[in-house]
Design a protein around this motif. Structure first.
Motif, PDB file in Angstrom:
ATOM      1  N   VAL A  39       0.847  -1.200   0.000  1.00 13.22           N
ATOM      2  CA  VAL A  39       0.000   0.000   0.000  1.00 13.22           C
ATOM      3  C   VAL A  39       0.881   1.248   0.000  1.00 13.22           C
ATOM      4  N   LEU A  40       1.875   1.268   0.872  1.00 17.48           N
ATOM      5  CA  LEU A  40       2.793   2.409   0.938  1.00 17.48           C
ATOM      6  C   LEU A  40       3.475   2.635  -0.410  1.00 17.48           C
ATOM      7  N   LEU A  41       3.989   1.560  -1.002  1.00 13.43           N
ATOM      8  CA  LEU A  41       4.708   1.671  -2.266  1.00 13.43           C
ATOM      9  C   LEU A  41       3.802   2.158  -3.392  1.00 13.43           C
ATOM     10  N   VAL A  42       2.609   1.629  -3.468  1.00 14.47           N
ATOM     11  CA  VAL A  42       1.669   2.046  -4.519  1.00 14.47           C
ATOM     12  C   VAL A  42       1.285   3.509  -4.315  1.00 14.47           C
ATOM     13  N   GLN A  43       1.007   3.914  -3.074  1.00 13.26           N
ATOM     14  CA  GLN A  43       0.652   5.307  -2.810  1.00 13.26           C
ATOM     15  C   GLN A  43       1.791   6.257  -3.174  1.00 13.26           C
ATOM     16  N   ALA A  44       3.026   5.781  -3.061  1.00 18.52           N
ATOM     17  CA  ALA A  44       4.188   6.605  -3.393  1.00 18.52           C
ATOM     18  C   ALA A  44       4.529   6.549  -4.881  1.00 18.52           C
ATOM     19  N   GLY A  45       3.732   5.800  -5.651  1.00 18.43           N
ATOM     20  CA  GLY A  45       4.006   5.669  -7.082  1.00 18.43           C
ATOM     21  C   GLY A  45       5.145   4.716  -7.378  1.00 18.43           C
ATOM     22  N   LEU A  46       5.422   3.812  -6.444  1.00 17.81           N
ATOM     23  CA  LEU A  46       6.544   2.880  -6.570  1.00 17.81           C
ATOM     24  C   LEU A  46       6.090   1.425  -6.558  1.00 17.81           C
ATOM     25  N   GLY A  47       4.887   1.179  -7.036  1.00 15.63           N
ATOM     26  CA  GLY A  47       4.384  -0.191  -7.023  1.00 15.63           C
ATOM     27  C   GLY A  47       5.342  -1.152  -7.708  1.00 15.63           C
ATOM     28  N   PRO A  48       5.605  -2.296  -7.085  1.00 19.84           N
ATOM     29  CA  PRO A  48       6.537  -3.263  -7.674  1.00 19.84           C
ATOM     30  C   PRO A  48       5.959  -3.900  -8.933  1.00 19.84           C
ATOM     31  N   ASP A  49       6.856  -4.429  -9.765  1.00 16.98           N
ATOM     32  CA  ASP A  49       6.424  -5.123 -10.972  1.00 16.98           C
ATOM     33  C   ASP A  49       5.871  -6.507 -10.647  1.00 16.98           C
ATOM     34  N   GLU A  50       6.358  -7.100  -9.570  1.00 10.73           N
ATOM     35  CA  GLU A  50       5.925  -8.459  -9.238  1.00 10.73           C
ATOM     36  C   GLU A  50       6.112  -8.720  -7.745  1.00 10.73           C
ATOM     37  N   LEU A  51       5.239  -9.559  -7.210  1.00 10.70           N
ATOM     38  CA  LEU A  51       5.369 -10.046  -5.834  1.00 10.70           C
ATOM     39  C   LEU A  51       5.872 -11.480  -5.880  1.00 10.70           C
ATOM     40  N   GLN A  52       6.691 -11.837  -4.900  1.00 11.86           N
ATOM     41  CA  GLN A  52       7.182 -13.216  -4.746  1.00 11.86           C
ATOM     42  C   GLN A  52       7.891 -13.705  -6.013  1.00 11.86           C
ATOM     43  N   HIS A  53       8.704 -12.846  -6.593  1.00 15.35           N
ATOM     44  CA  HIS A  53       9.480 -13.231  -7.781  1.00 15.35           C
ATOM     45  C   HIS A  53      10.532 -14.262  -7.368  1.00 15.35           C
ATOM     46  N   GLU A  54      10.774 -15.228  -8.241  1.00 10.05           N
ATOM     47  CA  GLU A  54      11.716 -16.310  -7.931  1.00 10.05           C
ATOM     48  C   GLU A  54      12.968 -16.223  -8.792  1.00 10.05           C
ATOM     49  N   PHE A  55      14.101 -16.448  -8.125  1.00 16.65           N
ATOM     50  CA  PHE A  55      15.406 -16.493  -8.778  1.00 16.65           C
ATOM     51  C   PHE A  55      15.997 -17.880  -8.550  1.00 16.65           C
ATOM     52  N   PRO A  56      15.975 -18.743  -9.564  1.00 18.08           N
ATOM     53  CA  PRO A  56      16.533 -20.082  -9.400  1.00 18.08           C
ATOM     54  C   PRO A  56      18.057 -20.028  -9.255  1.00 18.08           C
ATOM     55  N   HIS A  57      18.589 -20.965  -8.492  1.00 13.22           N
ATOM     56  CA  HIS A  57      20.040 -21.123  -8.374  1.00 13.22           C
ATOM     57  C   HIS A  57      20.344 -22.609  -8.254  1.00 13.22           C
ATOM     58  N   SER A  58      21.612 -22.964  -8.137  1.00 11.34           N
ATOM     59  CA  SER A  58      22.015 -24.369  -8.205  1.00 11.34           C
ATOM     60  C   SER A  58      21.429 -25.229  -7.093  1.00 11.34           C
ATOM     61  N   ASN A  59      21.090 -24.638  -5.958  1.00 12.50           N
ATOM     62  CA  ASN A  59      20.556 -25.422  -4.835  1.00 12.50           C
ATOM     63  C   ASN A  59      19.078 -25.177  -4.560  1.00 12.50           C
ATOM     64  N   GLY A  60      18.399 -24.452  -5.428  1.00 10.28           N
ATOM     65  CA  GLY A  60      16.990 -24.180  -5.187  1.00 10.28           C
ATOM     66  C   GLY A  60      16.540 -22.877  -5.814  1.00 10.28           C
ATOM     67  N   VAL A  61      15.723 -22.153  -5.063  1.00  9.41           N
ATOM     68  CA  VAL A  61      15.127 -20.917  -5.559  1.00  9.41           C
ATOM     69  C   VAL A  61      15.150 -19.884  -4.440  1.00  9.41           C
ATOM     70  N   ASP A  62      15.518 -18.661  -4.777  1.00 14.59           N
ATOM     71  CA  ASP A  62      15.409 -17.543  -3.854  1.00 14.59           C
ATOM     72  C   ASP A  62      14.193 -16.727  -4.261  1.00 14.59           C
ATOM     73  N   ARG A  63      13.232 -16.619  -3.356  1.00 14.60           N
ATOM     74  CA  ARG A  63      12.012 -15.859  -3.627  1.00 14.60           C
ATOM     75  C   ARG A  63      12.078 -14.543  -2.854  1.00 14.60           C
ATOM     76  N   VAL A  64      11.703 -13.455  -3.525  1.00 15.60           N
ATOM     77  CA  VAL A  64      11.763 -12.134  -2.900  1.00 15.60           C
ATOM     78  C   VAL A  64      10.356 -11.554  -2.774  1.00 15.60           C
ATOM     79  N   ASP A  65      10.164 -10.706  -1.765  1.00 16.86           N
ATOM     80  CA  ASP A  65       8.844 -10.126  -1.511  1.00 16.86           C
ATOM     81  C   ASP A  65       8.387  -9.224  -2.656  1.00 16.86           C
ATOM     82  N   PHE A  66       9.279  -8.318  -3.077  1.00 14.90           N
ATOM     83  CA  PHE A  66       8.948  -7.331  -4.103  1.00 14.90           C
ATOM     84  C   PHE A  66      10.053  -7.304  -5.151  1.00 14.90           C
ATOM     85  N   TRP A  67       9.657  -7.138  -6.420  1.00 14.39           N
ATOM     86  CA  TRP A  67      10.621  -7.148  -7.514  1.00 14.39           C
ATOM     87  C   TRP A  67      10.278  -6.047  -8.501  1.00 14.39           C
ATOM     88  N   TRP A  68      11.290  -5.251  -8.815  1.00 14.55           N
ATOM     89  CA  TRP A  68      11.197  -4.253  -9.876  1.00 14.55           C
ATOM     90  C   TRP A  68      12.138  -4.724 -10.977  1.00 14.55           C
TER      91      TRP A  68
END
Length: 162
Positions: A55-84
Motif C-alpha cells: 500500500v505504501l509503495l503504490v501510494q508513493a508511485g513505486l508499485g513493484p512489478d511483481e510479488l514473490q518473484h523467484e530467482f533459481p540457483h544451483s541449490n533451489g530458488v530464492d524468492r523475494v517479496d517485491f521485484w522491480w
C-alpha cells in the motif's frame, strides 16, 4: 487490504468474490476505500507487513512489478517479496522469520546465516536489495520510500549484467 490479501492467500475466497461483495454494498460508507483495496488485493502477499508495504509503495508511485518473484540457483530458488524489473529487490523484514519456530530444525543463528547467503546470491546477480522493518514501515514510512526511490534510481543508471 491485509485481510483481503490473507483471505486470497489462504484461498478463503476468490478475487471475483471480493469484487461481487463490494458491488453488493455500492453506495455505503467506505466503499471507495474498499474498492481501492479490492483492486490492490493480491494472493501472493504472505504477511500483513508485505500488504501494508505494498500500500505504501503504490501510494508513493513505486508499485513493484511483481510479488514473490523467484530467482533459481544451483541449490533451489530464492524468492523475494517485491521485484522491480530494473533490478531492485524489496524485502519486508519481520522478526518472525528469524525465530526457531519459523524454520523447524534451525536455530535463529542458522536462519540468519541462510538469509545472509540468500541476499549474497541476489547481490551477485547485480541486484540492489532494499530491506525495511516494522518500525520503519509504521513510524518512518518516508525513509522506506526514500530508500526504494534511491535504489530504483541507482539500478536504472547502472549497466545490467547479461
Amino acid at each position: 487490504m491485509a485481510a483481503m490479501d490473507d483471505a486470497l492467500h489462504h484461498q478463503r475466497c476468490a478475487h471475483h468474490e471480493l469484487a461481487t461483495a463490494l458491488r453488493d454494498q455500492a453506495g455505503r460508507p467506505g466503499c471507495r476505500g474498499a474498492a481501492r483495496a479490492v483492486a490492490l488485493a493480491d494472493h501472493r502477499s504472505e504477511s500483513v507487513g508485505e500488504s501494508l508495504s505494498r500500500v505504501l509503495l503504490v501510494q508513493a508511485g513505486l508499485g513493484p512489478d511483481e510479488l514473490q518473484h523467484e530467482f533459481p540457483h544451483s541449490n533451489g530458488v530464492d524468492r523475494v517479496d517485491f521485484w522491480w524489473e530494473c533490478g531492485v529487490v524489496g524485502e519486508f523484514d519481520g522478526q518472525l522469520k528469524y525465530r526457531a519456530q519459523a524454520m523447524p530444525g534451525m536455530s535463529p543463528d542458522e536462519v540468519l546465516w541462510a538469509e545472509k547467503q540468500r541476499e549474497d546470491r541476489l547481490r551477485r546477480r547485480g541486484l540492489v536489495v532494499v530491506r525495511w522493518t516494522w518500525d520503519e514501515l509504521l513510524h518512518q514510512p518516508e525513509v522506506v520510500v526514500a530508500r526504494i526511490r534511491e535504489a530504483l534510481a541507482t539500478a536504472r543508471a547502472a549497466p545490467r549484467p547479461s
